[in-house]
Every structure is written in C-alpha cells, then in structure tokens.
Design an enzyme around this catalytic site. Sequence first.
Site, short mmCIF file in Angstrom:
data_model
loop_
_atom_site.label_atom_id
_atom_site.label_comp_id
_atom_site.label_asym_id
_atom_site.label_seq_id
_atom_site.Cartn_x
_atom_site.Cartn_y
_atom_site.Cartn_z
CE1 TYR A 167 -53.73 -21.04 -5.10
CE2 TYR A 167 -54.09 -23.27 -4.27
CZ TYR A 167 -53.34 -22.10 -4.29
OH TYR A 167 -52.21 -21.99 -3.52
CE LYS A 177 -50.45 -22.27 -6.55
NZ LYS A 177 -49.23 -21.43 -6.71
#
Length: 252
Positions: A157, A161
């Site tokens: 994740y 990002k």
Amino acid sequence: MSVAPSFRLDGKRALITGAGRGIGRAIAEAYAEAGAEVILCARTNDEIESLAHSLQAQGGKASSLVSDVTDIAGFAALVANLPPVDIFVNNAGTNRPKPLSDVTEDDYDTVLDLNVKAAIFAAKAVSTAMVAADVPGSIINMSSQMGHVGAANRTLYCASKWAIEGFTKALAVELGPKDIRVNTICPTFIETPMTKPFLDDPDFKASVLDKIKLGRIGQVEDVAGAAVFLGSDASSMMTGSALMLDGGWTAD
C-alpha cells in the site's frame, strides 16, 4: 476590494471512481450539494444507480457509469464517449495489509494494478479528453498519509501511494500549461467499509488513535470537504501538491 473565492461547483461536471460507497460516495454527495453534475463510476451498478436516484431526488444532477478501471481499454472507451469533465476524482483503490514475508504475487498484482496502473491510465484517459476539448480542470488523485510515511504490514500500500505522489507531481508539471491542476488528498484512517474490519480490532484502533494527534478516527465528510476545495476555484493556484488530512499523523 478583493472577491472571496468560491467553493461552489455550479456548471462543473465531475467524474468520480469508486463512487458507490465510503469516501467516493461522500465526495459525490458533497459535489452534488455544491452544484456539480456528478458521474458516479464503480464496478457494480446497484450502489451507484441507487445513489444517482437519491441525488436526483434531492434536486442534484447525477448519472451512473458502470466500469472496472482495471479494464484500461474499456474505461478509456467510456471516457472518450462522455462529455469532457471539469473534475476527475481518481478514487478507486484497495489494500491487502500483511507482512512482506506473506505477500504473494497475487497481492502485488491486486494492489498495484488498481492503485497505480489503473489510476495512471484513468488519469491519462480523462486528461487526454480534457486537453482535446481545451477544458481547464482539476484532477484529484486519492492518495494517503501512507504516501508520505511507512507502516508495518503495508509495504504494498505504501509503495502504491508513494508512486501516486510522484505521478501526481510529474503530471502537474506536464498539464500545468493546459490549465489542468493535479493534486492528491492524503487521508489518515477513515471510517469506511474497507477500514471497518481493522478498526473493529480494539488494539489496532488504539494504535491508530495514538498516532492521530486530533484523537479521533477520520470521517468521510473530512475528505469530502477537501475534495470540494480542490475541485473549486478556491484552489485555483494549487497544483502538484498533497493535501494532508491525517490529523497530525505525519507531523512528527
């Protein structure tokens, strides 16, 4: 005498991916209330069709667009047949938190294909249409506080990002001369269907609250307000930036 900037979105058309629930739904509701015509995009029809009817019943302008953004060509074809949009909220995303030692190729493909590949090509499709129609606009990529820090069990994740943060800055440089602004919104943990299973764990919730200086879990309305700002003329000089909605998580 200076004129106060407007946060209204009257006359603007906004396309929102992942609009069926959570943050995407809240942004769609806020945009409709601010006067925008909203196009609700998600993989399944029921949620976005229901939301469209609800917004229409309240006097708003809304329509649904069923599409899986990981179908790169399919999404691009749909966008090419839409009237040009003024605001694009690139919101669809996912997460599979686990230690790197447990991460599989399927985990990698699921998270990175949606959070990075699909987001990049969705922005390509929409910005290409904006440029072709000579439409000034705002692209809002949904990032995270995890695009600025690291966290255990979130290697994929965080990687996705951080990639979106770099992509956003580069695209802002590229599209600035076309009067198209590109920014990210970077929330902390927000109460949504996606985060509920984690926040239901008292120990995990306590560890999150320990990091959030404001002492509360974020609500979807916190993100919707920022999205209205970035979609409106009130943010007309803002591009290539990250709008932190982390309750102070990254302050230390």
